[in-house]
Write a protein that holds these residues in place. Structure first.
Motif, PDB file in Angstrom:
ATOM      1  N   PRO A 255      18.521 -26.398   3.421  1.00 60.45           N
ATOM      2  CA  PRO A 255      17.256 -25.850   4.008  1.00 60.45           C
ATOM      3  C   PRO A 255      16.860 -26.007   5.217  1.00 60.45           C
ATOM      4  O   PRO A 255      16.267 -25.391   6.141  1.00 60.45           O
ATOM      5  CB  PRO A 255      16.242 -26.467   3.227  1.00 60.45           C
ATOM      6  CG  PRO A 255      16.971 -27.433   2.465  1.00 60.45           C
ATOM      7  CD  PRO A 255      18.289 -27.247   2.368  1.00 60.45           C
ATOM      8  N   VAL A 256      17.508 -27.350   5.797  1.00 59.20           N
ATOM      9  CA  VAL A 256      17.175 -27.805   7.196  1.00 59.20           C
ATOM     10  C   VAL A 256      17.898 -26.864   8.098  1.00 59.20           C
ATOM     11  O   VAL A 256      17.578 -26.409   9.305  1.00 59.20           O
ATOM     12  CB  VAL A 256      17.728 -29.121   7.495  1.00 59.20           C
ATOM     13  CG1 VAL A 256      17.693 -29.715   9.006  1.00 59.20           C
ATOM     14  CG2 VAL A 256      17.080 -30.382   6.550  1.00 59.20           C
ATOM     15  N   ALA A 257      19.164 -26.415   8.033  1.00 60.55           N
ATOM     16  CA  ALA A 257      20.008 -25.771   8.880  1.00 60.55           C
ATOM     17  C   ALA A 257      19.385 -24.242   8.662  1.00 60.55           C
ATOM     18  O   ALA A 257      19.339 -23.401   9.845  1.00 60.55           O
ATOM     19  CB  ALA A 257      21.340 -25.516   8.333  1.00 60.55           C
ATOM     20  N   ALA A 258      18.763 -23.733   7.632  1.00 62.42           N
ATOM     21  CA  ALA A 258      18.311 -22.432   7.469  1.00 62.42           C
ATOM     22  C   ALA A 258      16.920 -22.479   8.245  1.00 62.42           C
ATOM     23  O   ALA A 258      16.630 -21.318   9.022  1.00 62.42           O
ATOM     24  CB  ALA A 258      17.765 -22.331   5.963  1.00 62.42           C
ATOM     25  N   ARG A 259      16.037 -23.548   8.269  1.00 59.21           N
ATOM     26  CA  ARG A 259      15.130 -23.654   9.166  1.00 59.21           C
ATOM     27  C   ARG A 259      15.453 -23.626  10.682  1.00 59.21           C
ATOM     28  O   ARG A 259      14.585 -23.001  11.458  1.00 59.21           O
ATOM     29  CB  ARG A 259      14.176 -24.936   8.869  1.00 59.21           C
ATOM     30  CG  ARG A 259      13.086 -25.093   9.895  1.00 59.21           C
ATOM     31  CD  ARG A 259      11.852 -24.335   9.616  1.00 59.21           C
ATOM     32  NE  ARG A 259      11.350 -24.413   8.514  1.00 59.21           N
ATOM     33  CZ  ARG A 259      10.122 -23.595   8.191  1.00 59.21           C
ATOM     34  NH1 ARG A 259       9.651 -22.834   8.801  1.00 59.21           N
ATOM     35  NH2 ARG A 259       9.991 -23.712   6.827  1.00 59.21           N
TER      36      ARG A 259
END
Length: 76
Positions: free
Chosen positions: A34-38
């Motif tokens: 989710p960090v990369a998605a953000r």
């Protein structure tokens, strides 16, 4: 409305995908990231700038980012 060549390319790409594309991001271990998605969502939002939610919307949920062209943008 005047848009940059980069935004014209995005509109063309989204039109060719049926108006929407979704990206799922995973880390090196294959786990949802989710960090990369953000980071991707924020990058796309920054590129859209004032055209965010005018030409396209960018939504992030967990490790998924969805980019959707809006009806008004189809003629751009």
């Amino acid at each position: 409305m005047t848009v940059s060549p980069e935004l014209e390319a995005l509109v063309g790409y989204l039109n060719s995908c049926g108006g929407c594309d979704r990206f799922e991001l995973y880390d090196a271990s294959g786990e949802p990231d989710p960090v990369a998605a953000r980071a991707l969502a924020e990058t796309l939002r920054a590129k859209l700038g004032a055209n965010l939610d005018v030409i396209a919307s960018v939504n992030q949920s967990g490790n998924r980012v969805t980019v959707t062209i809006l009806a008004e943008a189809a003629a751009v």
